[in-house]
Design an enzyme around this catalytic site. Structure first.
Site, PDB file in Angstrom:
ATOM      1  N   GLU A  97      70.089  -0.947  15.696  1.00 14.51           N
ATOM      2  CA  GLU A  97      69.154  -1.957  15.218  1.00 14.51           C
ATOM      3  C   GLU A  97      67.751  -1.684  15.736  1.00 14.51           C
ATOM      4  OE1 GLU A  97      71.853  -5.920  14.572  1.00 14.51           O
ATOM      5  OE2 GLU A  97      71.367  -5.464  16.639  1.00 14.51           O
ATOM      6  N   CYS A 124      60.266  -2.390  18.181  1.00 20.99           N
ATOM      7  CA  CYS A 124      61.237  -2.208  19.256  1.00 20.99           C
ATOM      8  C   CYS A 124      62.333  -1.300  18.705  1.00 20.99           C
ATOM      9  CB  CYS A 124      61.809  -3.564  19.668  1.00 20.99           C
ATOM     10  SG  CYS A 124      63.102  -3.433  20.921  1.00 20.99           S
ATOM     11  N   CYS A 175      75.228   1.864  24.474  1.00 21.83           N
ATOM     12  CA  CYS A 175      74.579   2.150  25.756  1.00 21.83           C
ATOM     13  C   CYS A 175      75.655   2.344  26.811  1.00 21.83           C
ATOM     14  CB  CYS A 175      73.661   0.991  26.168  1.00 21.83           C
ATOM     15  SG  CYS A 175      72.763   1.307  27.712  1.00 21.83           S
ATOM     16  N   CYS A 231      75.539  -2.872  31.824  1.00 21.10           N
ATOM     17  CA  CYS A 231      75.043  -4.123  32.414  1.00 21.10           C
ATOM     18  C   CYS A 231      75.822  -5.296  31.811  1.00 21.10           C
ATOM     19  CB  CYS A 231      73.544  -4.274  32.153  1.00 21.10           C
ATOM     20  SG  CYS A 231      72.563  -2.922  32.851  1.00 21.10           S
ATOM     21  N   CYS A 264      74.353  -7.887  29.058  1.00 22.87           N
ATOM     22  CA  CYS A 264      73.689  -7.345  27.870  1.00 22.87           C
ATOM     23  C   CYS A 264      74.725  -7.005  26.808  1.00 22.87           C
ATOM     24  CB  CYS A 264      72.895  -6.101  28.257  1.00 22.87           C
ATOM     25  SG  CYS A 264      72.196  -5.217  26.855  1.00 22.87           S
ATOM     26  N   GLY A 276      70.400   1.184  23.946  1.00 24.93           N
ATOM     27  CA  GLY A 276      70.440   2.438  24.692  1.00 24.93           C
ATOM     28  C   GLY A 276      69.541   2.456  25.916  1.00 24.93           C
ATOM     29  N   GLU A 277      69.798   3.427  26.783  1.00 21.22           N
ATOM     30  CA  GLU A 277      68.963   3.712  27.963  1.00 21.22           C
ATOM     31  C   GLU A 277      68.096   4.921  27.595  1.00 21.22           C
ATOM     32  OE1 GLU A 277      66.886   4.792  30.964  1.00 21.22           O
ATOM     33  OE2 GLU A 277      67.912   2.864  31.107  1.00 21.22           O
ATOM     34  N   SER A 298      61.261   2.076  28.543  1.00 18.33           N
ATOM     35  CA  SER A 298      61.989   1.200  29.453  1.00 18.33           C
ATOM     36  C   SER A 298      63.140   1.974  30.105  1.00 18.33           C
ATOM     37  CB  SER A 298      62.511   0.028  28.618  1.00 18.33           C
ATOM     38  OG  SER A 298      63.570  -0.610  29.237  1.00 18.33           O
ATOM     39  N   SER A 320      63.615  -2.137  34.346  1.00 13.22           N
ATOM     40  CA  SER A 320      64.471  -3.336  34.294  1.00 13.22           C
ATOM     41  C   SER A 320      65.123  -3.509  35.651  1.00 13.22           C
ATOM     42  CB  SER A 320      65.537  -3.156  33.201  1.00 13.22           C
ATOM     43  OG  SER A 320      64.918  -3.050  31.944  1.00 13.22           O
ATOM     44  N   HIS A 351      65.704  -6.783  37.571  1.00 14.48           N
ATOM     45  CA  HIS A 351      66.628  -7.936  37.467  1.00 14.48           C
ATOM     46  C   HIS A 351      67.140  -8.490  38.799  1.00 14.48           C
ATOM     47  CE1 HIS A 351      66.328  -7.175  33.276  1.00 14.48           C
ATOM     48  NE2 HIS A 351      67.166  -6.163  33.241  1.00 14.48           N
ATOM     49  N   CYS A 379      65.752  -9.552  23.486  1.00  7.05           N
ATOM     50  CA  CYS A 379      66.238  -8.643  24.530  1.00  7.05           C
ATOM     51  C   CYS A 379      67.684  -8.898  24.896  1.00  7.05           C
ATOM     52  CB  CYS A 379      65.388  -8.835  25.794  1.00  7.05           C
ATOM     53  SG  CYS A 379      63.869  -7.943  25.691  1.00  7.05           S
TER      54      CYS A 379
END
Length: 374
Positions: free
Chosen positions: A111, A124, A131, A135, A138, A186-187, A220, A243, A245, A366
């Site tokens: 997406e 974005c 991914c 996490c 997510c 994804g990372e 990111s 990120s 957190h 997000c």
């Protein structure tokens, strides 16, 4: 109901996946020319194809009237193969936020989200199908990693957004993409080569690329420290968003499993190094989760962790109201706790903003991108 078992960290895509077709966005201008010549076609046509793709944003070969009709199909097939098919576009914010679900050549789903603001338009983009960073809060991370995306598959998301804006399909009249954030699925730094290829295509002057400013691009990461250090030496001044957190290892190990490899101290050191080398302010992303990481003492600790590396304006904290995902125990912080968190950070001299979350009702915010056909 028992807690779901934590997923493993996955750094490499599964073996044996077929590669997407090669596209001019995967290639440098010289490689595009060589590719046509390999196919027995005139190399000088590569520049014309690049102009159609990056400068004119054409997607219909019939509009490429400067290409000889007899060769047009071959030329387009050689350098502009179809990479992805839009399955569905959902809109929010009176049409100014648009989430598109794409089907890739092998059936993988990703997406992208286009967000138009009065002063800018941001794409974005996803860099992986799924991914591997696991996490738990997510939706994308809970789906696991299917595969890396190619440079051209990432670029195509931006070009599709640019076409929609140029054609006036988004409220506000014709416009252009001014910002790109690698904050979709994804990372990004786990798919480093393709992501850097994308950054180069986005910033190459037209018609070799889209001619964007590197300062409008944000990459990111959850904290792949070796890649963060490598990114600092690329000489391309993109914005780095970390990120984080959580400011302490105990909690971050749970929220961001990569922290079991690279501690908070190592990760923040790498972010500080990026700011030092590039002279670009780093953004610290912090998803606010009720009763988990939003305590006032954690705001103080976060400020201390960032300030101990100097207060020369190297960092900015971006608080993100958590976007809930179905069946999740993670929920957004109470607004009063959020305000106190901001107050404490600012009291210690840390510039802080709370992100304006858009697209929540279409699961386009997000941490919500799950790419399902349902």
């Amino acid at each position: 109901m028992s807690e779901p078992k934590p997923l493993p960290l996955v750094f490499d895509e599964p073996r044996g996946r077929k590669k997407p077709p090669r596209h001019l966005a995967d290639l440098t201008p010289d490689e595009r020319k060589a590719r046509l010549e390999e196919l027995g076609l005139p190399g000088f046509r590569a520049k014309q194809l690049s102009t159609h793709y990056f400068a004119r944003l054409v997607d219909d070969p019939a509009e490429m009237t400067d290409l000889p009709a007899g060769q047009r199909d071959e030329l387009v097939e050689g350098l502009l193969p179809s990479l992805m098919t839009p399955l569905r576009t959902m809109e929010a914010d009176r049409g100014t936020t648009r989430k598109t679900l794409w089907k890739l050549f092998d059936g993988a789903l990703v997406e992208s989200v286009l967000m138009r603001y009065p002063d800018r338009a941001t794409m974005c983009v996803s860099s992986q199908a799924g991914c591997g960073m696991a996490c738990p809060f997510c939706a994308t991370g809970q789906g696991g990693l299917q595969r890396n995306m190619s440079t051209a598959e990432i670029v195509e998301q931006v070009v599709a957004g640019a076409r929609a804006l140029a054609r006036g399909e988004v409220p506000g009249g014709p416009g252009r993409v001014s910002n790109v954030v690698f904050m979709g699925m994804g990372e990004p730094l786990a798919n480093y080569k393709a992501v850097m290829g994308t950054v180069r295509r986005l910033t190459d002057p037209t018609p070799d690329g889209l001619g964007m400013s590197a300062r409008g691009i944000t990459v990111s990461t959850v904290g792949l420290v070796p890649r963060m250090l490598q990114l600092a030496d690329e000489g391309i001044p993109v914005t780095l968003a970390l990120s984080l957190h959580a400011p302490d290892d105990e909690l971050r190990n749970e929220l961001v499993p990569i922290n079991t490899r690279f501690s908070v101290a190592e990760t923040v050191d790498a972010a500080w190094n990026y700011a030092k080398v590039t002279k670009r302010r780093v953004s610290i992303e912090y998803a606010m989760m009720r009763g988990i990481n939003d305590q006032a003492w954690r705001a103080d600790l976060l400020a201390d962790v960032l300030r101990e590396r100097g207060d020369w304006g190297w960092v900015h904290v971006n608080l993100i109201p958590l976007n809930p995902t179905p069946g999740s125990k993670w929920t957004a912080s109470d607004p009063a706790d959020e305000r106190e968190f901001v107050r404490r950070l600012e009291a210690k001299g840390i510039p802080t903003t709370v992100r304006d979350t858009r697209g929540r009702e279409i699961d386009g915010a997000c941490g919500q991108l799950a790419a399902t056909e349902a």
